[in-house]
Structure formats: structure tokens, C-alpha cells
Design an enzyme around this catalytic site. Structure first.
Site, short mmCIF file in Angstrom:
data_model
loop_
_atom_site.label_atom_id
_atom_site.label_comp_id
_atom_site.label_asym_id
_atom_site.label_seq_id
_atom_site.Cartn_x
_atom_site.Cartn_y
_atom_site.Cartn_z
N CYS A 128 0.19 2.67 -4.74
CA CYS A 128 -0.57 3.85 -5.12
C CYS A 128 0.20 5.12 -4.79
O CYS A 128 1.04 5.15 -3.89
CB CYS A 128 -1.90 3.86 -4.38
SG CYS A 128 -3.01 2.52 -4.82
N HIS A 176 0.83 -1.20 0.00
CA HIS A 176 0.00 0.00 0.00
C HIS A 176 0.86 1.25 0.00
O HIS A 176 1.93 1.29 0.62
CB HIS A 176 -0.90 0.02 1.23
CG HIS A 176 -2.12 -0.85 1.11
ND1 HIS A 176 -2.98 -0.77 0.04
CD2 HIS A 176 -2.62 -1.82 1.93
CE1 HIS A 176 -3.96 -1.66 0.20
NE2 HIS A 176 -3.77 -2.31 1.34
#
EC number: 3.4.22.-
Length: 403
Positions: free
Chosen positions: A249, A193
Site C-alpha cells: 500500500c 505492508h
């Protein structure tokens, strides 16, 4: 790959207060500090959700990515590499006195590969550990790396010093760059993440820093791009190569490198009008949908960008982030995009890691420009994310990609 429900991070953790103290070596035994922070390892990964492999050894190598034609490999529109990187000191800028040195990657090779699936969490990922397995095999089989010189941190390992906690990741980053020399080749690969947090030192045009999330982020916090730059870029000597790969991301400038290149091979410049138009459109869409909070957030972002345009001097930022070392970062998406946790050929994988390996497997002799364009082409068929390439110095995008 972004687990937060809002624009920024999980909870506004402050960035680390500078790089951690020096470590005499990576293999110094298990570190139990995360236990004291309240992190508790899961009892084991859920069965059948990824290709489990408890040991990463030469006798039990990860399977290679699939072979076969893709149709994207015609690089004639970008040209074949003009040759290997030039040797010696390279100067740039009129009367600036700035010099850097390319690496020929003939020295020592080391790699740090981090994959976090976040087992048992609401934001669990499926492909990150597979990405690390594929990348380790790719480096050993095709780029001359040795298993003994690759450190792997994943949240399925039994050795607690090899679990990707914040402290373990930082210690491993220090190990990666320790005693680096000219023409060494270092690789940092992160799959997990990623997110953003408010910029506190004024070096970001957007007003936000990029961050990555260790497995214990809820207790220890995230790792911010300023600190990754301080730990992995600043210590490097001229002519030492670091290739950073971010499959996460909001990772466009995750290593805080000052030169971001377009698919035409030229340095990108901040485009305030384009960013402002995007924020205004998002505000309008949110308002039409009755999302008043979203509209206010988009307008607030627009105001911040306009206010910061006069206070962020790009030349000063480039001088501060410039390195005479040979540092390249390839990320899975722009700073304002998400990066897909995908499935290719029946296996869970990060879209960026998959495209990087597949493109180079099928066409090893590529320029930096053709690599960037080919990765974008292969992803465009299924995904909206656009891989980014940034450098610590002005880069000749037409020379051969090596690592």
C-alpha cells in the site's frame, strides 16, 4: 496492504539515521540483533493458509503463474517497442549538463526478494510469500537469473538471517548494490505492508514519505523511502540497472524516484487542484457520516498541501533524486491507495505481483508504456488500485522493457 488504523503508520517511529555501516558480504552468518530488540519468531505458520515451501532451490522451484489468454494483450494502441535501449551517455535538459546511461542488462544479475506474511499478527497477509516464490521462478525461468544470485527473505524460514527483520532487509539491500557495475541488472521485490509517515526533509509534495514494514516493525520501526533511495540508488554507477517492484500500500513513489510517468508516457506533474478537491470531498463525506475526526484530518491534509506547494520546488527535488544509473520502480498503487492481498486461480497472491508476472509471461516483448497499461488493464477488472511507474531519469517509454 496497510495495517495501520489511521492515515500514517503504526506508531510514529523515526526514520533510520542514514544507511547502516558497510557490510563485507551478505552471507556473513546469522545476525541476532532482532532478538535483543524483543522480536520473537512465531513457532511456525498457520497450516494451510499458503503454499508452504521451506527451501528455495533449483530442485524445488516454485510453480509458475498460470498461462492463458487474457484479452488485454493487444498493445497496438500503445505501439510495439521501438527497439532496445540506446547505448552510450544520454543527455537531457538545456545547458543542464545532466547525463545518464541505460543498461543493456548483459552483465551480472542479482535479486533480493522480500515477502512478509506477518504470521500471528492481527494484520496477517496470505499472499506475500507466494509472491516471492512466483517472482524467483519467473526471474530464473525467463530472465536469466541464477538461484545462487537470488537472496530471499521471508518470515517462514528456519535460518534467522533470512527472516525479513529491519536489520536483515537493510543488510540485504547493501548486498544487492555492492560492487555494482555498468550493464548489471539488479532486482528488488517487496511484498508486504506499506504505509506513510510525515515527511521531514521537504522532498514530498504530499507531505508524507512512503514506508515499508519489516516483520519486527513494532520493535525496530519501518524503513522510509529516503533511506531506501540512499541505500539502493545513490551507490549505483551510470548504466547499472535496478528494477524495484513494490507490492504494498501507499507505494507509488516508494523508492523516491523523481520522474513518475502516466499511461500516456509523459511525466506526471503535481496537481494541487485535483488533490485539494479529493481532500475536500473526503472531509465532506466524513462530516456527513458524523466522523468529525476524519473531516478534520482531511482538511488538515488539504491545508498542508496548499502550504507546501510554495515550499517544494519540483526541479530541485528532481535534481536531488536524479541518478545517472538506470533505475525503474513499478509499484502496485498510487501513494494514496491500498494494494490488494488477493486470490487468483485459487492461490493467495499480491495483485500487483500477479499482474506483472502474468502480463510479461503472455507478452514478453513489451515497451515500458504497454507494460504499465497492460498491468492496469488486467487489474481494473477486479481492483481499484493503479500501478505506477517511476524512473531515476527521463525515460523513453517506447523502448523495450528488459531487466
Amino acid at each position: 496492504m496497510f495495517p495501520g488504523s489511521g492515515h500514517n503508520t503504526y506508531g510514529g517511529y523515526p526514520p533510520p539515521q542514514g544507511p547502516p555501516p558497510n557490510n563485507n558480504g551478505y552471507n556473513s552468518g546469522p545476525n541476532n540483533s532482532y532478538r535483543q530488540q524483543g522480536y520473537s519468531r512465531p513457532q511456525g505458520p498457520p497450516p494451510g493458509q499458503y503454499d508452504q515451501q521451506s527451501q528455495y532451490s533449483q530442485q524445488s522451484q516454485p510453480s509458475a503463474p498460470p498461462q492463458g489468454g487474457t484479452g488485454y494483450g493487444d498493445q497496438s494502441q500503445w505501439g510495439r517497442p521501438t527497439g532496445p535501449p540506446p547505448s552510450g551517455s544520454q543527455s537531457f535538459g538545456q545547458n543542464s549538463g545532466y547525463t545518464f546511461q541505460y543498461s543493456n542488462c548483459s552483465g551480472r544479475k542479482k535479486a533480493l526478494l522480500v515477502g512478509v506474511n506477518y504470521f500471528g499478527s492481527p494484520n496477517e497477509l496470505r499472499g506475500c510469500i507466494n509472491d516471492v516464490k512466483n517472482m524467483s521462478s519467473f526471474l530464473v525461468d525467463h530472465w536469466g537469473y541464477q538461484w545462487n544470485d537470488i537472496v530471499i527473505l521471508t518470515d517462514d524460514q528456519n535460518d534467522i538471517s533470512r527472516v525479513p527483520t529491519k536489520n536483515n532487509i537493510i543488510r540485504a539491500m547493501q548486498w544487492l548494490v555492492k560492487d555494482a557495475r555498468p550493464n548489471d541488472s539488479l532486482v528488488f521485490h517487496y511484498s508486504g505492508h506499506g504505509g506513510t509517515t510525515a515527511d521531514t526533509d521537504g522532498d514530498e509534495e504530499s507531505g508524507y514519505d512512503d514506508v515499508i514494514y519489516p516483520v519486527d516493525f513494532q520493535q525496530a520501526g519501518h524503513i522510509v523511502d529516503d533511506d531506501m533511495h540512499a541505500i539502493m540508488v545513490r551507490p549505483l554507477p551510470p548504466g547499472c540497472r535496478l528494477t524495484a517492484l513494490y507490492d504494498s500500500c501507499h507505494s507509488g513513489t516508494a523508492l523516491d524516484l523523481p520522474y513518475v510517468y502516466s499511461t500516456k508516457g509523459v511525466v506526471k506533474e503535481p496537481n494541487l487542484l485535483k488533490d485539494a478537491g479529493s481532500d475536500a470531498l473526503n472531509a465532506f463525506i466524513s462530516y456527513e457520516r458524523g466522523n468529525i475526526g476524519g473531516a478534520i484530518s482531511s482538511l488538515t491534509g488539504l491545508v498542508k498541501k496548499v502550504a507546501r506547494q510554495g515550499s517544494t520546488n519540483q526541479d530541485q527535488v528532481r535534481q536531488a533524486k536524479f541518478s545517472a544509473a538506470d533505475v525503474i520502480s513499478i509499484s502496485g498503487c498510487k501513494d494514496d491507495q491500498t494494494s490488494a492481498d488477493a486470490k487468483e486461480n485459487g492461490r493467495a497472491t499480491g495483485a500487483m505481483s500477479w499482474s506483472f508476472i502474468k502480463v510479461l509471461n503472455e507478452l514478453p516483448n513489451q515497451s515500458y508504456l504497454s507494460l504499465l497499461n497492460n498491468m492496469r488493464t488486467i487489474l481494473a477488472a477486479k481492483y481499484s488500485q493503479k500501478p505506477q511507474l517511476s524512473c531515476s531519469h527521463p525515460q523513453d517509454m517506447n523502448i523495450q522493457f528488459i531487466m
